[in-house]
Design a protein around this motif. Sequence first.
Motif, PDB file in Angstrom:
ATOM      1  N   LEU A   1      19.298  71.413   7.962  1.00  0.00           N
ATOM      2  CA  LEU A   1      20.117  71.152   9.152  1.00  0.00           C
ATOM      3  C   LEU A   1      20.715  69.749   9.103  1.00  0.00           C
ATOM      4  CD1 LEU A   1      18.019  72.795  12.015  1.00  0.00           C
ATOM      5  CD2 LEU A   1      20.265  73.494  11.198  1.00  0.00           C
ATOM      6  N   GLN A   2      19.929  68.781   8.636  1.00  0.00           N
ATOM      7  CA  GLN A   2      20.467  67.422   8.505  1.00  0.00           C
ATOM      8  C   GLN A   2      21.564  67.371   7.441  1.00  0.00           C
ATOM      9  OE1 GLN A   2      18.958  63.608   8.739  1.00  0.00           O
ATOM     10  NE2 GLN A   2      16.951  64.185   9.542  1.00  0.00           N
ATOM     11  N   ALA A   3      21.375  68.148   6.364  1.00  0.00           N
ATOM     12  CA  ALA A   3      22.413  68.191   5.328  1.00  0.00           C
ATOM     13  C   ALA A   3      23.712  68.745   5.902  1.00  0.00           C
ATOM     14  CB  ALA A   3      21.947  69.033   4.146  1.00  0.00           C
ATOM     15  N   SER A   4      23.611  69.830   6.666  1.00  0.00           N
ATOM     16  CA  SER A   4      24.814  70.435   7.250  1.00  0.00           C
ATOM     17  C   SER A   4      25.473  69.469   8.228  1.00  0.00           C
ATOM     18  CB  SER A   4      24.469  71.753   7.949  1.00  0.00           C
ATOM     19  OG  SER A   4      23.754  71.550   9.151  1.00  0.00           O
ATOM     20  N   LEU A   5      24.660  68.755   9.012  1.00  0.00           N
ATOM     21  CA  LEU A   5      25.196  67.774   9.953  1.00  0.00           C
ATOM     22  C   LEU A   5      25.975  66.691   9.203  1.00  0.00           C
ATOM     23  CD1 LEU A   5      25.297  66.759  12.909  1.00  0.00           C
ATOM     24  CD2 LEU A   5      23.197  65.477  12.433  1.00  0.00           C
ATOM     25  N   GLY A   6      25.444  66.263   8.068  1.00  0.00           N
ATOM     26  CA  GLY A   6      26.119  65.243   7.267  1.00  0.00           C
ATOM     27  C   GLY A   6      27.483  65.692   6.795  1.00  0.00           C
ATOM     28  N   TYR A   7      27.604  66.955   6.386  1.00  0.00           N
ATOM     29  CA  TYR A   7      28.886  67.442   5.869  1.00  0.00           C
ATOM     30  C   TYR A   7      29.850  67.819   6.987  1.00  0.00           C
ATOM     31  CZ  TYR A   7      26.911  67.115   1.251  1.00  0.00           C
ATOM     32  OH  TYR A   7      26.350  66.614   0.099  1.00  0.00           O
ATOM     33  N   TYR A   8      29.330  68.000   8.226  1.00  0.00           N
ATOM     34  CA  TYR A   8      30.229  68.103   9.374  1.00  0.00           C
ATOM     35  C   TYR A   8      30.803  66.730   9.721  1.00  0.00           C
ATOM     36  CZ  TYR A   8      29.151  72.910  10.938  1.00  0.00           C
ATOM     37  OH  TYR A   8      29.046  74.275  11.043  1.00  0.00           O
ATOM     38  N   ILE A   9      29.942  65.697   9.633  1.00  0.00           N
ATOM     39  CA  ILE A   9      30.360  64.341   9.985  1.00  0.00           C
ATOM     40  C   ILE A   9      31.332  63.776   8.961  1.00  0.00           C
ATOM     41  CG2 ILE A   9      29.540  61.950  10.245  1.00  0.00           C
ATOM     42  CD1 ILE A   9      26.926  63.084  11.351  1.00  0.00           C
ATOM     43  N   ASN A  10      31.183  64.179   7.689  1.00  0.00           N
ATOM     44  CA  ASN A  10      31.933  63.581   6.591  1.00  0.00           C
ATOM     45  C   ASN A  10      33.453  63.485   6.839  1.00  0.00           C
ATOM     46  OD1 ASN A  10      32.656  62.792   3.823  1.00  0.00           O
ATOM     47  ND2 ASN A  10      33.266  64.918   3.606  1.00  0.00           N
ATOM     48  N   PRO A  11      34.163  64.584   7.199  1.00  0.00           N
ATOM     49  CA  PRO A  11      35.619  64.449   7.412  1.00  0.00           C
ATOM     50  C   PRO A  11      35.963  63.551   8.586  1.00  0.00           C
ATOM     51  CG  PRO A  11      34.859  66.637   8.034  1.00  0.00           C
ATOM     52  CD  PRO A  11      33.722  65.981   7.334  1.00  0.00           C
ATOM     53  N   LEU A  12      35.086  63.512   9.596  1.00  0.00           N
ATOM     54  CA  LEU A  12      35.339  62.644  10.741  1.00  0.00           C
ATOM     55  C   LEU A  12      35.175  61.181  10.339  1.00  0.00           C
ATOM     56  CD1 LEU A  12      33.429  64.706  13.466  1.00  0.00           C
ATOM     57  CD2 LEU A  12      35.763  64.965  12.648  1.00  0.00           C
ATOM     58  N   MET A  13      34.193  60.911   9.465  1.00  0.00           N
ATOM     59  CA  MET A  13      34.017  59.549   8.956  1.00  0.00           C
ATOM     60  C   MET A  13      35.191  59.167   8.055  1.00  0.00           C
ATOM     61  SD  MET A  13      30.613  58.021   7.055  1.00  0.00           S
ATOM     62  CE  MET A  13      29.544  58.344   8.450  1.00  0.00           C
ATOM     63  N   SER A  14      35.723  60.146   7.328  1.00  0.00           N
ATOM     64  CA  SER A  14      36.882  59.889   6.469  1.00  0.00           C
ATOM     65  C   SER A  14      38.095  59.471   7.298  1.00  0.00           C
ATOM     66  CB  SER A  14      37.223  61.137   5.642  1.00  0.00           C
ATOM     67  OG  SER A  14      36.181  61.447   4.743  1.00  0.00           O
ATOM     68  N   VAL A  15      38.234  60.060   8.493  1.00  0.00           N
ATOM     69  CA  VAL A  15      39.317  59.675   9.394  1.00  0.00           C
ATOM     70  C   VAL A  15      39.185  58.204   9.760  1.00  0.00           C
ATOM     71  CG1 VAL A  15      40.290  59.986  11.701  1.00  0.00           C
ATOM     72  CG2 VAL A  15      39.680  61.979  10.341  1.00  0.00           C
ATOM     73  N   ALA A  16      37.954  57.782  10.092  1.00  0.00           N
ATOM     74  CA  ALA A  16      37.715  56.385  10.465  1.00  0.00           C
ATOM     75  C   ALA A  16      38.056  55.447   9.306  1.00  0.00           C
ATOM     76  CB  ALA A  16      36.260  56.202  10.881  1.00  0.00           C
ATOM     77  N   VAL A  17      37.684  55.834   8.089  1.00  0.00           N
ATOM     78  CA  VAL A  17      37.995  55.027   6.909  1.00  0.00           C
ATOM     79  C   VAL A  17      39.506  54.952   6.710  1.00  0.00           C
ATOM     80  CG1 VAL A  17      37.841  54.931   4.379  1.00  0.00           C
ATOM     81  CG2 VAL A  17      35.809  55.448   5.745  1.00  0.00           C
ATOM     82  N   GLY A  18      40.190  56.066   6.898  1.00  0.00           N
ATOM     83  CA  GLY A  18      41.642  56.095   6.743  1.00  0.00           C
ATOM     84  C   GLY A  18      42.336  55.164   7.719  1.00  0.00           C
ATOM     85  N   VAL A  19      41.816  55.105   8.938  1.00  0.00           N
ATOM     86  CA  VAL A  19      42.407  54.251   9.960  1.00  0.00           C
ATOM     87  C   VAL A  19      42.130  52.776   9.665  1.00  0.00           C
ATOM     88  CG1 VAL A  19      42.306  53.594  12.400  1.00  0.00           C
ATOM     89  CG2 VAL A  19      42.339  56.010  11.750  1.00  0.00           C
TER      90      VAL A  19
END
Length: 302
Positions: free
Chosen positions: A103-121
């Motif tokens: 479950l923690q692994a799945s949570l990490g890969y849900y968060i990943n694209p959202l964190m990528s947005v923050a990095v892009g900004v």
Amino acid sequence: MSPDTSHDMRRALAAGLSGYLIWGVAPLFFQTLDFASALEIILHRIIWAVPLLAGSLALSGRLRAALGVLADRRTLLTLLATSSLISVNWWGFIYAVNSGHVLQASLGYYINPLMSVAVGVIILREPLGPWRIAAISLAALGVANQILTVGEVPWISLMLATTFTAYGYLRKVAAVDGRVGLLWETLFMLPFALIAFAWLQASGAGHFLETPLQTALLVAAGAVTVIPLLLYTIGVRGLRLSTMGLLQFIAPTLQFSIGVMSGETFETGHLITFAFIWAGVGCFTWSQIRRERKLEALAEET
């Protein structure tokens, strides 16, 4: 749309979907390797991925392009950094699966694209917009809820999301073919993997030749590493970014289902965490669709 174009899109969709499905059910495969440590599994992922990737590049005539990377010192250094990041990410995923934290692994890969947005900004100065602000805010609320309500810092999730976000950013900078990049990443890790493999076997802690089944499963770890990447590469070349953006959530959704069905702890606090993350994913997806529609409209005007 011509018949050829339609066929290519169907092929790309089938490939992209298959790649994410394999990544999604990968925990079921790695759970069969519970006789080995996370370290030993990572070693075999590296060792057996190298010949598979080299063979794939040779068959597609891309081996010369892979050798051409030797002339680009900056790209080599970037791939050395991504090699370190992906090795940590692989270890974290295997550790999560084999220690009952899917479950923690799945949570990490849900968060990943959202964190990528923050990095892009922050780094790339990409425009944010209200939907992306909402996506990042909801993800932050989800993590905060996990810490304050559940009383647990989701370090596995954050580690997986952080390493993969950094990996994705650096790979974008390197601008090399996915297979070429992964070949060099695994080649950088290969000497260390072979030394560690020899040490494990000599010390009696290795499981490579204990039984034919264990040997086959460890070798198959290389295929499970390479095959979804090859399928993903076909998909990303033939599909719209918005389509790939939707497909990428198949993997963590399947992982989430596996974690729940495996009986991992999932109480009200965990549900609230995932609800925040899922809402953030929805905002992110909608922002991707809106942006692509705008780009298509501008293209038609010109």
